[in-house]
Design an enzyme around this catalytic site. Structure first.
Site, short mmCIF file in Angstrom:
data_model
loop_
_atom_site.label_atom_id
_atom_site.label_comp_id
_atom_site.label_asym_id
_atom_site.label_seq_id
_atom_site.Cartn_x
_atom_site.Cartn_y
_atom_site.Cartn_z
N GLY A 36 -1.65 -56.68 -29.22
CA GLY A 36 -1.70 -57.30 -30.66
C GLY A 36 -0.85 -56.27 -31.60
O GLY A 36 0.05 -56.55 -32.36
N HIS A 37 -1.31 -54.86 -31.35
CA HIS A 37 -0.63 -53.88 -32.25
C HIS A 37 1.10 -54.01 -32.13
O HIS A 37 1.73 -53.99 -32.96
CB HIS A 37 -0.78 -52.43 -31.92
CG HIS A 37 -2.31 -52.21 -32.37
ND1 HIS A 37 -3.32 -51.99 -30.99
CD2 HIS A 37 -3.09 -52.17 -33.27
CE1 HIS A 37 -4.59 -51.59 -31.57
NE2 HIS A 37 -4.48 -51.83 -32.99
#
Ligand code: AMP
Length: 285
Positions: A36-37
């Protein structure tokens, strides 16, 4: 990739870049990086000349009963992953470098900070807004990338930028999910194997709701009930809230339209997990 630990050093390096007309993408995180990051870092890289990824577990956004002391950390893996994804500057200040003293200043965005997450975590968004304001002041003119997983956080930051005239473009990025649909989160490591299986009920409840909406359902109360009933099937899940709101104002909506966002927060064991979707578009996959 350069690792930088003091705000002054980062400011000087970025001033030099801006003097050479280079654009800057900022990705604020609390570390323990996952896909996600990394999706934010990749997007920032594709749209800017240089990317700053920050890793700082911000004490201001944790209440006394929350997991500040146990928040997962792995700086070695984070350094490797951040570099692979295209970070140019990894900003990893310690608490001392960020705040030489007690913090006496707070930024607080009224109204939209006190509902949903804010109802359960009253000081949370002031902590977020204060640290993000500080990062924006350190980094300066830039585009900043935030995940839609924290939908309310994006609305709070957008409003802060508007109200305080920050010269920062806010870019929201889609939620990255595990194979079974669970939104990736650093906090998923708190789940036992059994709880992790149960957590798949969260995206499934949203999928079920979206099926009904696609079939024509427009009443929020009915959609809310579908989600609640689906989540209640799992004894491991304790619902904090299920709400259908206007995506920007976060005010509760009775009738679903293009602006409607469905937001869910639950507790499973010691983990507090959140998820959301646009009511008409469904889950990001
Ligand atoms: P955190 O480290 O949890 O504070 O998150 C840092 C940034 O990554 C925030 O903008 C989050 O919304 C974003 N983020 C976290 N999880 C995801 C995810 N599963 N998909 C997309 N963005 C995410």
């Amino acid at each position: 990739m350069d690792t930088i630990i003091t705000p002054e050093d980062l400011q000087h390096r970025l001033d030099d870049l801006r003097n050479s007309q280079m654009s800057i993408g900022l990705v604020p995180t609390m570390g323990y990086l996952h896909d996600g990051h990394l999706s934010l870092i990749r997007k920032a890289k594709s749209e800017n000349d240089a990317v700053v990824t920050t890793i700082f577990v911000n004490p201001l956004q944790f209440s006394a009963t929350e997991d500040l002391d146990t928040y997962p950390k792995d700086i070695e893996s984070d350094t490797f992953l951040a570099k692979e994804a295209g970070t140019d500057f990894l900003f990893t200040p310690s608490h001392k470098e960020m705040f030489c003293d007690d913090v006496l200043t707070a930024v607080s965005v009224q109204e939209i900070s006190s509902v949903l997450e804010g109802a359960s975590r009253p000081t949370h968004f002031s902590g977020v807004a204060t640290i993000v304001a500080k990062l924006f002041n350190i980094v300066g003119v830039c585009s900043a990338y935030f995940g839609e997983k924290d939908w309310q956080q994006i609305q709070v930051i957008k409003r802060m930028v508007k109200d305080l005239s920050y010269r920062v473009e806010i870019e929201g990025c889609p939620i990255v999910r595990e194979e079974d649909g669970l939104a990736m989160s650093s906090r998923n490591v708190y789940l036992t194997e059994e709880q992790r299986k149960e957590a798949a009920n969260i995206p499934e409840s949203l999928l079920k709701a979206h099926q009904e909406i696609r079939a024509g359902e427009r009443q929020s109360t009915i959609v809310k009930r579908i989600i609640t009933e689906r989540l209640d099937r799992s004894s491991a899940i304790e619902i904090d809230y299920v709400e259908l709101v206007n995506g920007e104002s976060l005010k509760i909506t009775d009738q679903i339209d293009e602006q409607t966002r469905v937001l869910v927060a639950v507790k499973i064991g010691s983990a507090r997990l959140i998820d959301n979707m646009n009511a008409l578009k469904g889950l990001d996959r």
